[in-house]
Write an enzyme that holds these catalytic residues in place. Structure first.
Site, mmCIF file in Angstrom:
data_model
loop_
_atom_site.group_PDB
_atom_site.id
_atom_site.type_symbol
_atom_site.label_atom_id
_atom_site.label_comp_id
_atom_site.label_asym_id
_atom_site.label_seq_id
_atom_site.Cartn_x
_atom_site.Cartn_y
_atom_site.Cartn_z
ATOM 1 N N GLU A 1 -0.255 -3.009 0.594
ATOM 2 C CA GLU A 1 0.963 -3.604 1.164
ATOM 3 C C GLU A 1 1.072 -5.085 0.788
ATOM 4 O O GLU A 1 2.150 -5.550 0.389
ATOM 5 C CB GLU A 1 0.947 -3.452 2.690
ATOM 6 C CG GLU A 1 1.168 -2.014 3.118
ATOM 7 C CD GLU A 1 1.081 -1.794 4.618
ATOM 8 O OE1 GLU A 1 1.521 -0.733 5.084
ATOM 9 O OE2 GLU A 1 0.560 -2.673 5.344
ATOM 10 N N CYS B 1 -1.279 -6.198 15.944
ATOM 11 C CA CYS B 1 -0.013 -5.613 15.485
ATOM 12 C C CYS B 1 1.131 -6.619 15.573
ATOM 13 O O CYS B 1 1.868 -6.825 14.616
ATOM 14 C CB CYS B 1 0.301 -4.359 16.299
ATOM 15 S SG CYS B 1 1.821 -3.569 15.791
ATOM 16 N N CYS C 1 1.258 -5.260 11.911
ATOM 17 C CA CYS C 1 2.457 -4.461 11.633
ATOM 18 C C CYS C 1 3.765 -5.260 11.619
ATOM 19 O O CYS C 1 4.569 -5.132 10.692
ATOM 20 C CB CYS C 1 2.643 -3.360 12.670
ATOM 21 S SG CYS C 1 1.192 -2.864 13.581
ATOM 22 N N GLU D 1 16.894 15.718 1.984
ATOM 23 C CA GLU D 1 17.314 17.129 1.933
ATOM 24 C C GLU D 1 16.358 17.961 1.079
ATOM 25 O O GLU D 1 16.227 19.171 1.288
ATOM 26 C CB GLU D 1 18.755 17.266 1.448
ATOM 27 C CG GLU D 1 19.001 16.880 0.009
ATOM 28 C CD GLU D 1 20.497 16.977 -0.367
ATOM 29 O OE1 GLU D 1 21.074 18.048 -0.190
ATOM 30 O OE2 GLU D 1 21.053 15.964 -0.840
ATOM 31 N N THR E 1 -1.551 1.297 15.496
ATOM 32 C CA THR E 1 -1.008 0.854 16.777
ATOM 33 C C THR E 1 -0.587 1.992 17.711
ATOM 34 O O THR E 1 -0.986 2.004 18.876
ATOM 35 C CB THR E 1 0.158 -0.126 16.519
ATOM 36 O OG1 THR E 1 -0.430 -1.382 16.234
ATOM 37 C CG2 THR E 1 1.070 -0.270 17.713
ATOM 38 N N ASP F 1 -8.819 0.098 17.997
ATOM 39 C CA ASP F 1 -9.595 -0.135 16.770
ATOM 40 C C ASP F 1 -11.086 -0.353 17.032
ATOM 41 O O ASP F 1 -11.907 -0.099 16.151
ATOM 42 C CB ASP F 1 -9.055 -1.361 16.022
ATOM 43 C CG ASP F 1 -7.718 -1.084 15.344
ATOM 44 O OD1 ASP F 1 -7.141 0.002 15.581
ATOM 45 O OD2 ASP F 1 -7.252 -1.957 14.586
ATOM 46 N N LYS G 1 4.019 -8.224 9.024
ATOM 47 C CA LYS G 1 3.902 -7.536 7.720
ATOM 48 C C LYS G 1 5.218 -6.850 7.344
ATOM 49 O O LYS G 1 5.702 -6.987 6.222
ATOM 50 C CB LYS G 1 2.750 -6.533 7.828
ATOM 51 C CG LYS G 1 2.416 -5.697 6.625
ATOM 52 C CD LYS G 1 3.134 -4.394 6.520
ATOM 53 C CE LYS G 1 3.073 -3.420 7.636
ATOM 54 N NZ LYS G 1 1.896 -2.599 7.725
ATOM 55 N N GLU H 1 -7.431 -12.236 27.185
ATOM 56 C CA GLU H 1 -7.101 -12.274 25.752
ATOM 57 C C GLU H 1 -7.504 -13.643 25.218
ATOM 58 O O GLU H 1 -7.067 -14.669 25.738
ATOM 59 C CB GLU H 1 -5.601 -12.010 25.551
ATOM 60 C CG GLU H 1 -5.079 -12.327 24.149
ATOM 61 C CD GLU H 1 -5.834 -11.631 23.035
ATOM 62 O OE1 GLU H 1 -5.961 -10.397 23.079
ATOM 63 O OE2 GLU H 1 -6.319 -12.340 22.106
ATOM 64 N N TYR I 1 -4.632 0.508 2.697
ATOM 65 C CA TYR I 1 -3.202 0.257 2.873
ATOM 66 C C TYR I 1 -2.883 -1.223 3.023
ATOM 67 O O TYR I 1 -1.836 -1.681 2.543
ATOM 68 C CB TYR I 1 -2.636 1.095 4.029
ATOM 69 C CG TYR I 1 -2.865 0.551 5.420
ATOM 70 C CD1 TYR I 1 -1.892 -0.229 6.050
ATOM 71 C CD2 TYR I 1 -4.028 0.822 6.127
ATOM 72 C CE1 TYR I 1 -2.086 -0.716 7.331
ATOM 73 C CE2 TYR I 1 -4.225 0.342 7.409
ATOM 74 C CZ TYR I 1 -3.257 -0.431 8.008
ATOM 75 O OH TYR I 1 -3.456 -0.912 9.275
ATOM 76 N N HIS J 1 23.584 16.308 3.050
ATOM 77 C CA HIS J 1 23.865 15.937 1.673
ATOM 78 C C HIS J 1 24.843 14.780 1.607
ATOM 79 O O HIS J 1 25.782 14.747 2.396
ATOM 80 C CB HIS J 1 24.451 17.162 0.946
ATOM 81 C CG HIS J 1 24.669 16.911 -0.507
ATOM 82 N ND1 HIS J 1 23.624 16.845 -1.408
ATOM 83 C CD2 HIS J 1 25.803 16.703 -1.209
ATOM 84 C CE1 HIS J 1 24.119 16.614 -2.616
ATOM 85 N NE2 HIS J 1 25.431 16.518 -2.519
#
Ligand code: FAD
Length: 452
Positions: free
Chosen positions: A183, A43, A48, A442, A312, A304, A51, A35, A179, A437
């Site tokens: 967002e 993410c 994610c 509902e 994710t 991705d 965010k 990495e 999105y 309810h």
């Protein structure tokens, strides 16, 4: 030069790579994972998770104002960006540590550096080391797109930088209609930033059901965002007092910052894929089959970087299916049908299954049920925001083929609706389910009358 030998080398420590590495190690494989930035990937580090915390923060402004209608009085509400930013970063760092320790606990060897392919069985690390790999998984994710032909684009930020801003500007221009753009526009506006969303299309959120897109745009405007459609950015200039953003309609906007959210590019450039002979799609993603296999026998790709469904949970499932298939002795394929998704706008929208247009194209005709109402919580507070729900039903079979919700808690509702859609339940079975309810959800089991 140090050389290492592994059953599996994973490139990329994000949602897909981490899951694949962990499960493959659990199946007994000797696994290495490289990495180059921070463990956890987009993410956890700059997607994610941070965010969603920003969304929670941005929702408080309205909640505080509305609390008065519920009898609460308090002093003036003052927002501190450094408190939010640094608190979220602390949590991100905690999660990053968990990802790292979970992998180490399963015996995965971690390399904190960039990795590229040198051949179909060799991975070269930026440190100079070479990893010999029986099998390789490419899980390098994607990067925010920066348009090279936009003059002054270097003055703008992308979602990557948005989480670490030294200060929040008074005004911000967000470019994009997907999105991530929606967002961030919601977040910024909720945090008190005068926000303008500029989108080249006629309507935001392409790919979602038309009714939902309309509702989302109305909600965004009601939330305080200025939405400009059918327009693009033509330039960004740095001025003494901030940025001047010029638009294709001739207008120019002054803002403290500009955020580009116009799509994400799969991370395949400079990865050495040509040295291993791995084929790309016409969009520059790694080309894979339903088992995430590339055209090279011992190389797979998930998440991705394959540009299938960039979410994710999808990357995680693809990574898990890969590890089970290749190291677990159980050939597994992730089913990309009926994947639910949400836009964490304020209020959010969420969908699963087919839009009305897609269902009509597929089945010839559809039954559509709609409900629109002011949610109970909003009424007492004098809030005019409306909730919208829509069921798309396949005629003949009576199967609910699509569910589309705009309003508070839509992402939570869609997760459960997705079970029913995935299971292929009929409208009659939805109707046989007794309501809870008083809830907004509902309505999903009370839409008896056909709206058209
Ligand atoms: P990534 O998580 O991006 O991981 C790839 C990793 O590979 C990165 O850590 C990168 O540093 C590393 N890497 C790249 N090249 C190399 C190399 N050569 N050597 C070593 N390492 C390398 N999805 C949702 O489901 N819900 C959401 O609410 C959501 N919100 C999002 C918000 C934003 C702002 C963004 C940008 C994304 C969001 N996503 C969301 C999408 C989600 O983050 C991605 O779909 C997911 O992270 C993909 O996982 P991945 O493993 O494919 O790639």
């Amino acid at each position: 030069m140090t050389q290492h030998r592994f059953d599996l080398v994973v490139i990329g420590g994000g949602s897909g790579g981490v899951r694949a590495a962990r499960v493959a190690a659990q199946h007994g494989a000797r696994v290495a994972l490289a990495e180059e930035y921070r463990m956890g990937g987009t993410c956890v580090i700059r997607g994610c998770v941070p965010k969603k915390y920003f969304v929670y923060a941005a929702e408080y402004s309205k909640a505080i104002a509305q609390a008065q209608a519920y009898g609460w009085t308090s002093g003036p509400a003052i927002f501190s960006w450094p408190v939010l930013r640094d608190g979220v970063q602390e949590e991100v760092t905690r999660l990053e540590g968990l990802y790292r320790s979970n992998l180490e606990a399963r015996g995965v060897t971690l390399f904190n550096t960039r990795a590229t392919l040198a051949s179909p069985t060799k991975v070269r690390l930026a440190t100079g080391e070479t990893l010999h790999a029986d099998k390789i998984l490419i899980a390098t994710g994607a990067t925010p797109h920066r348009p090279a032909d936009l003059p002054g684009q270097e003055h703008a930020i992308t979602s990557n930088e948005a989480f670490l801003l030294p200060a929040l500007p008074e005004a911000m221009v967000v470019q994009g209609g997907g999105y991530i753009a929606v967002e961030f526009a919601s977040i910024l506006s909720g945090l008190g930033v005068a926000t303008t969303l500029v989108h080249r299309g006629e309507m935001i959120l392409r790919g979602f059901d038309e009714d939902l897109r309309h509702q989302a745009e109305r909600n965004l405007t009601a939330h305080g965002v200025t939405v400009i459609t059918s327009t693009t950015l033509t330039g960004i200039d740095r001025m003494p007092e901030g940025l001047r953003v010029t638009l294709s309609d001739g207008r120019s906007l002054s803002a403290g910052g500009a955020l580009l959210a116009i799509g994400r590019t799969p991370n395949t450039v400079g990865l050495g894929l040509e040295k291993a002979g791995v084929n790309l799609t016409s969009h520059g993603a790694v080309a894979v089959d339903e088992f995430s296999r590339t055209n090279v026998a011992n190389i797979w790709a998930v998440g991705d970087v394959t540009d299938r469904i960039a979410l994710t949970p999808v990357a995680i499932r693809e990574g898990h299916a890969f590890a089970d298939s290749v190291f677990g002795g159980r050939e597994t394929r992730f089913d990309h049908e009926d994947v639910a998704n949400a836009v964490f706008a304020i209020p959010p929208i969420a969908s699963v299954g087919l839009s009305e247009a897609a269902a009509t194209a597929k089945f010839g005709s559809v039954h559509v049920y709609k409900a629109e109402f002011r949610p109970m919580k909003a009424i007492l507070a004098g809030d005019q925001t409306r909730m919208f729900m829509k069921l798309v039903v396949e005629p003949g079979t009576d199967r609910v083929a699509g569910v589309h919700i705009a309003g508070a808690d839509a992402p939570e509702m869609i997760q459960l609706a997705a079970i029913a859609v995935k299971a292929g339940l009929t409208k009659a079975q939805w109707d046989a389910t007794c309501a809870v309810h008083p809830t907004a959800a509902e309505e999903l089991v009370l839409m008896r009358e056909r709206a058209n």
